[in-house]
Design an enzyme around this catalytic site. Structure first.
Site, mmCIF file in Angstrom:
data_model
loop_
_atom_site.group_PDB
_atom_site.id
_atom_site.type_symbol
_atom_site.label_atom_id
_atom_site.label_comp_id
_atom_site.label_asym_id
_atom_site.label_seq_id
_atom_site.Cartn_x
_atom_site.Cartn_y
_atom_site.Cartn_z
ATOM 1 N N ASP A 120 0.829 -1.204 0.000
ATOM 2 C CA ASP A 120 0.000 0.000 0.000
ATOM 3 C C ASP A 120 0.867 1.258 0.000
ATOM 4 O O ASP A 120 2.089 1.193 0.154
ATOM 5 C CB ASP A 120 -0.905 0.018 1.235
ATOM 6 C CG ASP A 120 -1.912 -1.120 1.246
ATOM 7 O OD1 ASP A 120 -2.229 -1.634 0.162
ATOM 8 O OD2 ASP A 120 -2.370 -1.487 2.348
ATOM 9 N N TYR A 138 5.413 -9.491 6.731
ATOM 10 C CA TYR A 138 5.237 -8.060 6.965
ATOM 11 C C TYR A 138 5.705 -7.724 8.379
ATOM 12 O O TYR A 138 5.549 -8.521 9.311
ATOM 13 C CB TYR A 138 3.770 -7.643 6.813
ATOM 14 C CG TYR A 138 3.326 -7.449 5.380
ATOM 15 C CD1 TYR A 138 3.453 -6.218 4.750
ATOM 16 C CD2 TYR A 138 2.784 -8.511 4.657
ATOM 17 C CE1 TYR A 138 3.045 -6.043 3.431
ATOM 18 C CE2 TYR A 138 2.378 -8.347 3.336
ATOM 19 C CZ TYR A 138 2.512 -7.111 2.731
ATOM 20 O OH TYR A 138 2.111 -6.946 1.426
#
Length: 230
Positions: A52, A111
């Site tokens: 993102d 992540y």
């Protein structure tokens, strides 16, 4: 047609994300422009993860094919030359099998989310961490995080823009480490929904702040929209 895999590191601060978009500069478009400048060929570069806006990467795998065969060190150095001064760096380039696809061949994705829990604003860690001013209950955050492990319907933990038809995902590992004011959230899975990690972390922070009295299991059970919890 030679198929290349590249390992990419980038600072996502000034980008709209990985995926090419009409509303700003993306990592994907910057890489594709660099390949064109190096090879004279227009390509589509596929990434293992479509990060993102504002998300950084240490080791993003990407792949593309071109007609001409170019030495891998020339691919690495040539792309880096054309990427300057953008904060994108090709760490490695290698020839791979024709059927390799960075997105669909990926076996696992990792992540990391960094939180600084303090009253004072960030300087060195600005754009690298989320500064949460209210004191967090770290033990509550850790205990609730274990409810994410395994296979669950994570519909409540994705953005309204998510295009995935299936919201069932399996979280392979999750870990929260803290030292002084720093909190590191790490999670791995084969795949994630759009904004899933951000919403997972945001929900855990709201629970740790005491802003909501729901548990992660409550959200699963009642299919509560996590955007409405805080």
């Amino acid at each position: 047609m030679p198929n290349y895999k590249i390992i990419v590191e980038y600072d996502g601060t000034n980008f709209v994300g990985w995926q090419q978009q009409a509303n700003g500069h993306s990592i994907q478009s910057a890489l594709q422009e660099s390949v064109f400048k190096l090879s004279g060929e227009k390509v589509v570069i596929y990434g293992a993860g479509r990060t993102d806006a504002g998300v950084h990467a240490y080791c993003q795998s990407a792949s593309f094919s071109i007609n001409k065969k170019i030495a891998t060190d020339v691919i690495r150095d040539g792309l880096n030359q054309h990427l300057r001064p953008k904060l994108i760096s090709i760490q490695k380039a290698e020839l791979v099998d024709d059927d390799f696809h960075a997105r669909f061949s990926a076996k696992k994705r990792w992540y990391e989310y960094k939180i600084i829990n303090r009253r004072s604003p960030l300087t060195i860690d600005a754009n690298r961490a989320w500064c949460v001013h209210k004191k967090l209950n770290i033990e509550k955050m850790k205990s609730e995080s274990f409810s994410f492990l395994g296979k669950h319907d994570l519909n409540a933990f994705r953005s309204a823009h998510c295009q995935s038809k299936n919201s069932i995902k399996t979280i392979d590992s999750i870990n929260i480490e803290n030292e002084d004011e720093k909190i590191i959230f790490q999670v791995s899975a084969k795949s994630f929904l759009h904004s899933q990690v951000r919403i997972m972390v945001g929900t855990l922070v709201d629970i740790a702040k005491g802003n909501i009295n729901k548990t992660i299991l409550d959200i699963y059970k009642n299919k509560i929209d996590s955007d409405l919890l805080s």
